[in-house]
Design a protein around this motif. Structure first.
Motif, PDB file in Angstrom:
ATOM      1  N   THR A  34       0.814  -1.163  -0.208  1.00 27.59           N
ATOM      2  CA  THR A  34      -0.041   0.075   0.061  1.00 27.59           C
ATOM      3  C   THR A  34       0.797   1.293  -0.101  1.00 27.59           C
ATOM      4  O   THR A  34       1.903   1.397   0.820  1.00 27.59           O
ATOM      5  N   LEU A  35       0.619   2.124  -1.043  1.00 28.52           N
ATOM      6  CA  LEU A  35       1.191   3.281  -1.066  1.00 28.52           C
ATOM      7  C   LEU A  35       0.696   4.454  -0.119  1.00 28.52           C
ATOM      8  O   LEU A  35      -0.447   4.343   0.196  1.00 28.52           O
ATOM      9  N   GLU A  36       1.892   5.206   0.692  1.00 30.45           N
ATOM     10  CA  GLU A  36       1.350   6.043   1.569  1.00 30.45           C
ATOM     11  C   GLU A  36       2.039   7.483   1.407  1.00 30.45           C
ATOM     12  O   GLU A  36       3.376   7.270   1.455  1.00 30.45           O
ATOM     13  N   ALA A  37       1.456   8.427   0.985  1.00 32.89           N
ATOM     14  CA  ALA A  37       2.254   9.552   0.694  1.00 32.89           C
ATOM     15  C   ALA A  37       1.228  10.564   0.994  1.00 32.89           C
ATOM     16  O   ALA A  37       0.023  10.471   1.057  1.00 32.89           O
ATOM     17  N   PHE A  38       1.898  11.877   1.549  1.00 37.86           N
ATOM     18  CA  PHE A  38       1.243  13.016   2.079  1.00 37.86           C
ATOM     19  C   PHE A  38       1.237  14.231   1.260  1.00 37.86           C
ATOM     20  O   PHE A  38       2.466  14.400   0.772  1.00 37.86           O
ATOM     21  N   GLY A  39       0.210  15.017   1.067  1.00 38.29           N
ATOM     22  CA  GLY A  39       0.529  16.128   0.548  1.00 38.29           C
ATOM     23  C   GLY A  39       0.356  17.353   1.549  1.00 38.29           C
ATOM     24  O   GLY A  39      -0.083  17.145   2.841  1.00 38.29           O
ATOM     25  N   ALA A  40       0.602  18.751   1.136  1.00 39.66           N
ATOM     26  CA  ALA A  40       0.530  19.695   2.172  1.00 39.66           C
ATOM     27  C   ALA A  40      -0.869  20.340   2.013  1.00 39.66           C
ATOM     28  O   ALA A  40      -0.990  21.556   2.734  1.00 39.66           O
ATOM     29  N   GLY A  41      -1.606  19.929   1.378  1.00 39.84           N
ATOM     30  CA  GLY A  41      -2.855  20.574   1.080  1.00 39.84           C
ATOM     31  C   GLY A  41      -4.051  20.557   2.038  1.00 39.84           C
ATOM     32  O   GLY A  41      -5.243  21.187   1.934  1.00 39.84           O
ATOM     33  N   LEU A  42      -3.765  19.462   3.177  1.00 43.47           N
ATOM     34  CA  LEU A  42      -4.776  19.498   4.142  1.00 43.47           C
ATOM     35  C   LEU A  42      -4.196  19.628   5.522  1.00 43.47           C
ATOM     36  O   LEU A  42      -3.482  19.031   5.882  1.00 43.47           O
ATOM     37  N   PRO A  43      -4.662  20.743   5.999  1.00 40.04           N
ATOM     38  CA  PRO A  43      -4.161  21.233   7.101  1.00 40.04           C
ATOM     39  C   PRO A  43      -4.156  20.248   8.410  1.00 40.04           C
ATOM     40  O   PRO A  43      -3.399  20.228   9.188  1.00 40.04           O
ATOM     41  N   GLU A  44      -5.470  19.597   8.428  1.00 38.98           N
ATOM     42  CA  GLU A  44      -5.592  18.535   9.549  1.00 38.98           C
ATOM     43  C   GLU A  44      -4.406  17.447   9.368  1.00 38.98           C
ATOM     44  O   GLU A  44      -4.118  16.831  10.494  1.00 38.98           O
ATOM     45  N   LEU A  45      -3.918  17.069   8.272  1.00 39.53           N
ATOM     46  CA  LEU A  45      -2.936  16.167   8.170  1.00 39.53           C
ATOM     47  C   LEU A  45      -1.545  16.941   8.160  1.00 39.53           C
ATOM     48  O   LEU A  45      -0.482  16.120   8.515  1.00 39.53           O
ATOM     49  N   ALA A  46      -1.335  18.036   7.507  1.00 41.27           N
ATOM     50  CA  ALA A  46      -0.189  18.573   7.564  1.00 41.27           C
ATOM     51  C   ALA A  46       0.481  18.654   9.059  1.00 41.27           C
ATOM     52  O   ALA A  46       1.624  18.527   9.211  1.00 41.27           O
ATOM     53  N   ALA A  47      -0.230  19.201  10.052  1.00 40.15           N
ATOM     54  CA  ALA A  47       0.087  19.298  11.309  1.00 40.15           C
ATOM     55  C   ALA A  47       0.509  18.081  11.984  1.00 40.15           C
ATOM     56  O   ALA A  47       1.589  17.788  12.761  1.00 40.15           O
ATOM     57  N   ALA A  48      -0.200  16.868  11.611  1.00 36.10           N
ATOM     58  CA  ALA A  48       0.120  15.790  12.212  1.00 36.10           C
ATOM     59  C   ALA A  48       1.366  14.949  11.518  1.00 36.10           C
ATOM     60  O   ALA A  48       2.269  14.548  12.435  1.00 36.10           O
ATOM     61  N   THR A  49       1.488  15.214  10.406  1.00 37.75           N
ATOM     62  CA  THR A  49       2.671  14.495   9.670  1.00 37.75           C
ATOM     63  C   THR A  49       3.927  15.452   9.226  1.00 37.75           C
ATOM     64  O   THR A  49       4.855  14.880   8.640  1.00 37.75           O
ATOM     65  N   ARG A  50       3.891  16.868   9.966  1.00 34.99           N
ATOM     66  CA  ARG A  50       4.763  17.701   9.658  1.00 34.99           C
ATOM     67  C   ARG A  50       5.113  17.670   8.245  1.00 34.99           C
ATOM     68  O   ARG A  50       6.536  17.998   7.641  1.00 34.99           O
ATOM     69  N   VAL A  51       4.330  17.831   7.376  1.00 37.33           N
ATOM     70  CA  VAL A  51       4.374  18.125   5.802  1.00 37.33           C
ATOM     71  C   VAL A  51       3.880  19.502   5.538  1.00 37.33           C
ATOM     72  O   VAL A  51       2.805  20.004   5.512  1.00 37.33           O
ATOM     73  N   TRP A  52       5.192  20.396   5.139  1.00 40.30           N
ATOM     74  CA  TRP A  52       4.718  21.625   4.883  1.00 40.30           C
ATOM     75  C   TRP A  52       4.861  22.528   3.570  1.00 40.30           C
ATOM     76  O   TRP A  52       4.976  23.362   3.257  1.00 40.30           O
ATOM     77  N   ARG A  53       5.069  21.214   2.777  1.00 37.54           N
ATOM     78  CA  ARG A  53       5.433  21.487   1.320  1.00 37.54           C
ATOM     79  C   ARG A  53       4.741  20.820   0.287  1.00 37.54           C
ATOM     80  O   ARG A  53       4.582  19.594   0.861  1.00 37.54           O
ATOM     81  N   PRO A  54       4.532  21.017  -0.971  1.00 43.58           N
ATOM     82  CA  PRO A  54       3.945  19.852  -1.654  1.00 43.58           C
ATOM     83  C   PRO A  54       5.237  18.598  -1.836  1.00 43.58           C
ATOM     84  O   PRO A  54       6.073  19.107  -2.222  1.00 43.58           O
ATOM     85  N   LEU A  55       4.706  17.489  -1.865  1.00 41.73           N
ATOM     86  CA  LEU A  55       5.718  16.393  -2.227  1.00 41.73           C
ATOM     87  C   LEU A  55       5.442  15.562  -3.434  1.00 41.73           C
ATOM     88  O   LEU A  55       6.201  14.740  -3.634  1.00 41.73           O
ATOM     89  N   PHE A  56       4.490  16.117  -4.318  1.00 41.03           N
ATOM     90  CA  PHE A  56       4.162  15.497  -5.395  1.00 41.03           C
ATOM     91  C   PHE A  56       3.498  16.561  -6.248  1.00 41.03           C
ATOM     92  O   PHE A  56       2.709  17.372  -5.847  1.00 41.03           O
ATOM     93  N   PRO A  57       3.663  16.539  -7.636  1.00 35.84           N
ATOM     94  CA  PRO A  57       3.106  17.775  -8.569  1.00 35.84           C
ATOM     95  C   PRO A  57       1.618  17.864  -8.643  1.00 35.84           C
ATOM     96  O   PRO A  57       1.061  18.676  -8.692  1.00 35.84           O
ATOM     97  N   ASP A  58       0.896  16.598  -8.729  1.00 33.32           N
ATOM     98  CA  ASP A  58      -0.504  16.248  -8.843  1.00 33.32           C
ATOM     99  C   ASP A  58      -1.081  15.054  -8.309  1.00 33.32           C
ATOM    100  O   ASP A  58      -0.119  14.105  -8.407  1.00 33.32           O
ATOM    101  N   PHE A  59      -2.136  14.710  -8.351  1.00 30.55           N
ATOM    102  CA  PHE A  59      -2.639  13.618  -7.882  1.00 30.55           C
ATOM    103  C   PHE A  59      -2.314  12.435  -9.010  1.00 30.55           C
ATOM    104  O   PHE A  59      -1.995  11.162  -8.792  1.00 30.55           O
ATOM    105  N   GLU A  60      -2.593  12.889 -10.173  1.00 34.04           N
ATOM    106  CA  GLU A  60      -2.485  11.873 -11.651  1.00 34.04           C
ATOM    107  C   GLU A  60      -1.087  11.538 -11.597  1.00 34.04           C
ATOM    108  O   GLU A  60      -0.774  10.160 -11.658  1.00 34.04           O
TER     109      GLU A  60
END
Length: 284
Positions: A239-265
């Motif tokens: 299972t792939l697990e990747a996070f983006g910075a667009g969801l405040p509720e997750l960014a705070a928990a995972t410490r993701v403050w920048r885009p980590l992939f260009p787009d979902f596709e």
């Protein structure tokens, strides 16, 4: 093996607006999705299960311990009871959703620390709760996949040496470990050796790059990870697990403050190709 994707890249709560992207995942060849079960009730997850059936997507789920006031490993009996109640809620939702496995770090609150590693009492309380949970899971055709986290997120379960000992302590056939390459990249000196240590305790393989972005673009040696996993005889969810910075509720928990992939596709297409190719090339 079955290829899945953790939907936390989309949202912490999957609703009708996300179904189009899930249909795209099906078109790309994903076998299923890992649904975050962080809030909501059984009616919502029963609805989502029906929608996923229409799309033709199998599913697992992931849950956490949301608060230090609802921890199944607490020394306080009332807090411990609240933790057990939360685990029952997560299982109720997973059953309604129709999952094959309930995974995630449902052992201790993320980001809560005591100043030391787990005590014998905490390990005992956890094992009692997880054994009871596994018994209920087994009765419903589900297995558990408890996730280890790195030392900066939890003190309870960090390494595969600890995880193997904990599997033996819980001692239930429906209790396994979710091995996450991101966390192991921090905690383990050698991932193949860590995987061998876990052995048949592996329940789900989480493919997560060192920066939480698209696998294969970072420095984790996934070729040796796939080879080590296949050597154990594992043939379950990858299972792939990747996070983006667009969801405040997750960014705070995972410490993701920048885009980590260009787009979902790009994330969806490149990741499934990478995982299927890596798995095939690691064939014994």
């Amino acid at each position: 093996m079955q290829v899945g994707i953790n939907l936390l890249c989309l949202s912490g709560f999957i609703e009708e607006q996300h179904l189009g992207q899930i249909r795209r995942l099906k078109e790309l060849g994903y076998d299923g999705v890992e649904v975050p079960v962080l809030r909501g009730g059984t009616d919502h997850y029963a609805w989502l299960g029906r929608e996923l059936d229409k799309i033709g997507m199998r599913r697992t789920s992931t849950s956490v311990i949301p608060s230090s006031q609802a921890s199944p490993v607490s020394s306080d009996p009332e807090v411990r009871a609240a933790g057990r109640k939360h685990l029952d809620w997560a299982m109720d939702c997973a059953i309604a959703l129709g999952v094959e496995s309930l995974g995630g770090p449902f052992h201790a609150p993320i980001g809560h620390f005591t100043g030391s590693g787990p005590t014998e009492d905490e390990l005992r309380y956890g094992a009692e709760a997880h054994n009871a949970m596994a018994e209920r899971a087994n009765a419903n055709g589900i297995f558990l996949s408890l996730e280890h986290l790195n030392r900066f997120e939890t003190y309870f379960l960090n390494t595969m040496e600890q995880a193997r000992a904990y599997v033996d302590r819980v001692d239930h056939p429906a209790f396994r470990i979710m091995y996450d390459t991101f966390h192991a990249n921090i905690e383990e000196q050698n991932q193949p050796r860590a995987i061998a240590t876990l052995g048949d305790g592996l329940g789900i393989l989480h493919i997560s790059e060192n920066d939480r972005g698209i696998p294969g673009r970072g420095h984790i040696n996934f070729a040796e990870v796939f080879a080590a996993v296949r050597k154990t005889g594992f043939d379950g969810w990858v299972t792939l697990e990747a996070f983006g910075a667009g969801l405040p509720e997750l960014a705070a928990a995972t410490r993701v403050w920048r885009p980590l992939f260009p787009d979902f596709e790009t994330l969806f297409a490149e990741s499934i190709s990478f995982m299927r190719r890596g798995w095939a090339e690691a064939a014994p």
